[in-house]
Design a protein around this motif. Structure first.
Motif, PDB file in Angstrom:
ATOM      1  N   UNK A  26     -12.357  29.734 -17.111  1.00 53.90           N
ATOM      2  CA  UNK A  26     -11.035  28.937 -16.869  1.00 53.90           C
ATOM      3  C   UNK A  26     -10.023  29.803 -17.800  1.00 53.90           C
ATOM      4  N   UNK A  27      -8.788  30.137 -17.139  1.00 59.02           N
ATOM      5  CA  UNK A  27      -7.549  30.793 -17.593  1.00 59.02           C
ATOM      6  C   UNK A  27      -6.648  29.312 -17.843  1.00 59.02           C
ATOM      7  N   UNK A  28      -5.708  29.732 -18.790  1.00 57.00           N
ATOM      8  CA  UNK A  28      -4.815  28.777 -19.251  1.00 57.00           C
ATOM      9  C   UNK A  28      -3.436  29.598 -19.476  1.00 57.00           C
ATOM     10  N   UNK A  47     -22.672  27.890 -16.982  1.00 56.29           N
ATOM     11  CA  UNK A  47     -22.146  28.774 -18.204  1.00 56.29           C
ATOM     12  C   UNK A  47     -20.628  28.911 -18.208  1.00 56.29           C
ATOM     13  N   UNK A  48     -20.067  28.761 -19.449  1.00 59.22           N
ATOM     14  CA  UNK A  48     -18.585  28.795 -19.263  1.00 59.22           C
ATOM     15  C   UNK A  48     -18.159  29.956 -20.202  1.00 59.22           C
ATOM     16  N   UNK A  54     -12.585  35.478 -23.715  1.00 57.75           N
ATOM     17  CA  UNK A  54     -13.801  36.040 -23.759  1.00 57.75           C
ATOM     18  C   UNK A  54     -14.041  36.638 -22.558  1.00 57.75           C
ATOM     19  N   UNK A  55     -13.401  37.179 -21.919  1.00 59.83           N
ATOM     20  CA  UNK A  55     -13.466  37.677 -20.855  1.00 59.83           C
ATOM     21  C   UNK A  55     -14.292  39.015 -20.607  1.00 59.83           C
ATOM     22  N   UNK A  56     -14.282  39.481 -21.587  1.00 57.16           N
ATOM     23  CA  UNK A  56     -15.169  40.864 -21.874  1.00 57.16           C
ATOM     24  C   UNK A  56     -16.708  40.379 -21.925  1.00 57.16           C
TER      25      UNK A  56
END
Length: 77
Positions: A26-28, A47-48, A54-56
């Protein structure tokens, strides 16, 4: 993540019912706001990984084994 439509919840649960892993990223636009997630979504994903912070982690995630990463830091409703 404030809004996911019923179609997303259906798709996630359908994949899980068919023993397929589900990765949620998710992005916000408002990371300062309290995060909340629907119970069906929170319990349905394998998984989230937070897209804003935490994109890396996607670079080292094992998509062959799909380890479980539970939803945390969200208010569940």
């Amino acid at each position: 993540m404030d809004i996911l439509d019923d179609g997303c919840a259906f798709e996630i649960d359908f994949m899980r019912a068919n023993h397929k892993p589900v990765m949620l990223v998710p992005f916000t636009e408002h990371p300062e706001k309290a995060k909340k997630m629907d119970l069906m979504i929170a319990q349905g994903v394998t998984a989230i990984i937070d897209g804003n912070t935490e994109l890396d982690k996607l670079a080292s995630y094992d998509f062959n084994c799909t380890p479980y990463i539970p939803v945390s830091g969200y208010g569940i409703y």
